[in-house]
Design a protein around this motif. Structure first.
Motif, PDB file in Angstrom:
ATOM      1  N   MET A  12       0.838  -1.186   0.000  1.00 61.39           N
ATOM      2  CA  MET A  12       0.000   0.000   0.000  1.00 61.39           C
ATOM      3  C   MET A  12       0.881   1.247   0.000  1.00 61.39           C
ATOM      4  N   ALA A  13       0.469   2.235  -0.728  1.00 61.11           N
ATOM      5  CA  ALA A  13       1.224   3.476  -0.839  1.00 61.11           C
ATOM      6  C   ALA A  13       1.159   4.263   0.466  1.00 61.11           C
ATOM      7  N   ARG A  14       2.250   4.895   0.807  1.00 65.75           N
ATOM      8  CA  ARG A  14       2.327   5.697   2.023  1.00 65.75           C
ATOM      9  C   ARG A  14       1.819   7.107   1.744  1.00 65.75           C
ATOM     10  N   HIS A  15       1.026   7.634   2.666  1.00 69.25           N
ATOM     11  CA  HIS A  15       0.516   8.995   2.540  1.00 69.25           C
ATOM     12  C   HIS A  15       1.283   9.891   3.511  1.00 69.25           C
ATOM     13  N   LEU A  16       1.827  10.974   3.000  1.00 66.28           N
ATOM     14  CA  LEU A  16       2.597  11.911   3.815  1.00 66.28           C
ATOM     15  C   LEU A  16       1.691  12.989   4.399  1.00 66.28           C
ATOM     16  N   THR A  17       1.981  13.397   5.617  1.00 64.54           N
ATOM     17  CA  THR A  17       1.261  14.502   6.241  1.00 64.54           C
ATOM     18  C   THR A  17       1.748  15.818   5.627  1.00 64.54           C
ATOM     19  N   PRO A  18       1.030  16.914   5.859  1.00 66.00           N
ATOM     20  CA  PRO A  18       1.495  18.204   5.341  1.00 66.00           C
ATOM     21  C   PRO A  18       2.922  18.565   5.781  1.00 66.00           C
ATOM     22  N   ILE A  19       3.276  18.316   7.034  1.00 63.95           N
ATOM     23  CA  ILE A  19       4.638  18.674   7.472  1.00 63.95           C
ATOM     24  C   ILE A  19       5.667  17.770   6.808  1.00 63.95           C
ATOM     25  N   GLN A  20       5.335  16.511   6.573  1.00 65.35           N
ATOM     26  CA  GLN A  20       6.254  15.619   5.865  1.00 65.35           C
ATOM     27  C   GLN A  20       6.451  16.064   4.418  1.00 65.35           C
ATOM     28  N   VAL A  21       5.389  16.532   3.786  1.00 70.58           N
ATOM     29  CA  VAL A  21       5.499  17.068   2.427  1.00 70.58           C
ATOM     30  C   VAL A  21       6.454  18.260   2.425  1.00 70.58           C
ATOM     31  N   CYS A  22       6.300  19.153   3.390  1.00 69.42           N
ATOM     32  CA  CYS A  22       7.177  20.330   3.472  1.00 69.42           C
ATOM     33  C   CYS A  22       8.631  19.920   3.690  1.00 69.42           C
TER      34      CYS A  22
END
Length: 96
Positions: A1-11
């Protein structure tokens, strides 16, 4: 399953290491570390205010970083962010 990044992880992936995110938002260098954890007003990984989101968007836009408002609200699939970081810089923007 693909991992979903949180907004802070994206930053962290698109903009800078966590200790640089706080100052970009006008905060202390250690402030953004707290955003990794939930509080009474937000979920873990959320950016705490619209003002901070606008500062991140302005910073990214000025440097040709492909950060979007959706990234700051919803986060993003890890594969999407990897694709964005692998893409060449837009024409006219110098790579840092």
């Amino acid at each position: 399953m693909a991992r979903h990044l949180t907004p802070i992880q994206v930053c962290e992936r698109l903009i800078a290491p966590i200790e640089e995110i706080g100052p970009i938002c006008g905060d202390h260098a250690k402030t953004a570390y707290n955003w990794r954890y939930p509080s009474g007003a937000r979920d873990a990984g959320d950016i705490p205010s619209a003002r901070k989101m606008r500062r991140l968007l302005a910073y990214a836009a000025a440097r040709g970083i492909p950060l979007t408002a959706d990234h700051l609200i919803w986060g993003a699939p890890e594969a999407e962010i990897e694709a964005l970081t692998a893409a060449p810089a837009p024409e006219g923007m110098a790579a840092e």
